[in-house]
Design a protein around this motif. Structure first.
Motif, short mmCIF file in Angstrom:
data_model
loop_
_atom_site.label_atom_id
_atom_site.label_comp_id
_atom_site.label_asym_id
_atom_site.label_seq_id
_atom_site.Cartn_x
_atom_site.Cartn_y
_atom_site.Cartn_z
N ILE A 15 0.73 -1.25 0.06
CA ILE A 15 0.16 0.08 0.13
C ILE A 15 0.76 1.16 0.00
O ILE A 15 2.08 1.11 0.59
N HIS A 16 0.53 2.40 -0.56
CA HIS A 16 0.98 3.57 -0.44
C HIS A 16 0.17 4.57 0.15
O HIS A 16 -0.85 4.90 0.11
N PHE A 17 0.98 4.92 1.49
CA PHE A 17 0.25 5.94 2.34
C PHE A 17 0.62 7.25 2.19
O PHE A 17 0.13 8.30 2.53
N VAL A 105 10.87 3.41 -13.41
CA VAL A 105 10.03 2.41 -13.64
C VAL A 105 8.36 2.97 -13.49
O VAL A 105 7.37 2.67 -14.02
N THR A 106 8.43 3.70 -12.13
CA THR A 106 7.47 4.26 -11.78
C THR A 106 7.32 5.30 -11.10
O THR A 106 8.44 6.19 -10.75
N THR A 107 6.16 5.99 -10.26
CA THR A 107 6.28 7.10 -9.22
C THR A 107 7.54 6.96 -8.41
O THR A 107 7.77 6.14 -7.46
N TYR A 216 -5.58 3.96 -14.66
CA TYR A 216 -4.23 3.61 -15.02
C TYR A 216 -3.22 3.63 -13.77
O TYR A 216 -3.41 4.38 -12.82
N CYS A 217 -2.89 2.43 -13.94
CA CYS A 217 -1.75 2.06 -12.76
C CYS A 217 -0.45 1.19 -13.53
O CYS A 217 -0.38 1.02 -14.67
N LEU A 218 0.56 1.08 -12.80
CA LEU A 218 1.70 0.31 -13.36
C LEU A 218 2.04 -0.86 -12.32
O LEU A 218 1.79 -0.49 -11.08
N THR A 245 -3.28 -4.41 -2.25
CA THR A 245 -4.01 -3.67 -2.93
C THR A 245 -3.19 -2.61 -4.07
O THR A 245 -3.75 -2.33 -5.00
N ASP A 246 -2.26 -2.36 -3.61
CA ASP A 246 -1.26 -1.24 -4.20
C ASP A 246 -2.29 0.10 -4.29
O ASP A 246 -2.03 0.90 -5.29
N SER A 247 -3.06 0.24 -3.28
CA SER A 247 -3.73 1.37 -3.25
C SER A 247 -2.92 2.64 -3.28
O SER A 247 -1.96 2.70 -2.62
N ALA A 248 -3.05 3.44 -4.28
CA ALA A 248 -2.02 4.71 -4.67
C ALA A 248 -2.67 5.91 -4.69
O ALA A 248 -2.90 5.95 -5.93
N PRO A 249 -3.01 6.82 -3.80
CA PRO A 249 -3.92 7.97 -3.87
C PRO A 249 -2.94 8.77 -4.67
O PRO A 249 -1.76 9.32 -4.26
#
Ligand code: DOR
Ligand code: ZN
Length: 345
Positions: A15-17, A105-107, A216-218, A245-249
């Motif tokens: 998860i991303h907090f 590769v990503t954020t 859109y996600c990676l 989840t890879d929940s990424a706000p």
């Protein structure tokens, strides 16, 4: 027919907090219904040392309003990660592993690893001290077609898992049938997380009938055959696959943009979405293992003694959340799910 399902509080193993004004909302959206959650280290100022990891853990712990919630944090693997940081992290049960981002590769991955072979010394130390390796498994080469980046990374994973067989490796947010097959063929030290979006959406849901920036996600969503393979792996009961989840706000303004950023916010709604899918596949009996026990067994964690109950009745995922001057649009915004969480903890 099952009308209620009670399981120990689930774990979100990816998860991303974030940081700053999103942190409180993001942490508590997850803390409410989860036991453990693994916070990713790709902050604007990445978590590149033991002391930064503990500092981030403390921030999350302090901001959480739920006693049952036990966050876990990760180190951001750089070429200069020190042995002492690996040793201290491995011995500290607040830190669960180190996350490897191929650079670019990503954020917030710019400070990640640009030469995988050059960090084998670090992987050797992680194997020695038993610190798990969490991997964003895509090649970062911009010339490689975006839909092939995960599949091509598997060659790197084959090298890593054969050179460091005792290292625990987690192939994060898998999105292809190739990744599923790799995990199935690997040793018990190799596992994967699966997101709700990679189970329920394919690339048409991103690109057909108008561009959907909130999908859109990676790794980017793939063809239907890949979605089916990933979803089948999740519901299969195979203990090597577990919930993440890879929940990424990201604020709506940054998603709905001429250069929209990657990430889907699902901390609210993900459990109901997963469960609805498990039920549709007649696999409800495997949900508890996917959400709780598979990850506990792999990482050596104890399941929570607190429970969560789901009830078979309609739940509408909110259309948006407002945090100060930002709006977050969740996965399946404003759509009805056939399960809802019963007990308010
Ligand atoms: O979609 C994604 N968002 N994939 C990632 O790998 C990173 C994440 C983020 O940090 O927003
Ligand atoms: Zn992620």
């Amino acid at each position: 027919m099952t009308n209620k399902l009670t399981i120990p509080l689930p774990n979100d193993m990816h998860i991303h907090f974030r940081e700053g004004i999103l942190l409180d909302f993001a942490v508590n959206a997850t803390a409410k219904n989860f036991h453990h959650a693994i916070a990713m280290p790709n902050l604007k100022d990445p978590i590149t040392s033991y002391s930064k990891a503990i500092n981030y853990y403390d921030q999350i712990q302090k901001i959480s309003r739920f006693k049952h919630f036990e966050p876990l944090v990760t180190l951001y693997l750089t070429m200069t990660l020190m042995e002492e940081d690996i040793r201290l992290s491995a011995q500290d049960n607040r830190i669960i592993g180190a996350k490897l981002y191929p650079a670019g590769v990503t954020t917030n991955s710019e400070k990640g690893v640009s030469d995988l072979q050059a960090c084998y010394k670090i992987l050797e130390l992680m194997e020695k001290y038993q610190l798990p390796l969490l991997i964003h498994g895509e090649v970062a080469n911009k010339e490689i077609d975006i839909f092939d980046r995960e599949k091509l990374f598997i060659d790197e994973l084959i090298k890593i898992t054969s050179m460091f067989p005792a290292l625990k490796v987690i192939f994060e947010h898998i999105s292809t049938k190739d990744a599923v097959q790799f995990i199935e063929a690997s040793s018990i030290n190799v596992a994967a997380t699966i997101t709700p979006q990679h189970m329920i959406l394919n690339r048409n849901d991103l690109l057909s009938g108008g561009l959907k920036p909130h999908h859109y996600c990676l790794p980017v969503l793939k063809r239907e055959e890949h979605r089916i393979a990933v979803a089948n792996a999740a519901v299969s009961g195979n203990a090597k696959f577990f919930l993440g989840t890879d929940s990424a706000p990201h604020p709506r303004s940054q998603k709905e943009s001429s250069c929209g950023c990657a990430g889907i916010f699902s901390a609210i709604g993900a459990l109901e979405i997963y469960l609805q899918y498990f039920e549709a596949e007649n696999a409800i009996d495997n949900f508890e293992n996917f959400a709780v026990h598979n990850s506990c067994a792999f990482y050596g964690l104890k399941p929570s003694d607190k429970k969560i109950t789901f009830e078979k009745s309609d739940y509408i995922i909110p259309a948006a959340f407002t945090i100060e001057n930002h709006e977050l649009i969740p996965l399946m915004a404003d759509q009805t799910i056939s399960w809802k969480i019963l007990n308010e903890l």
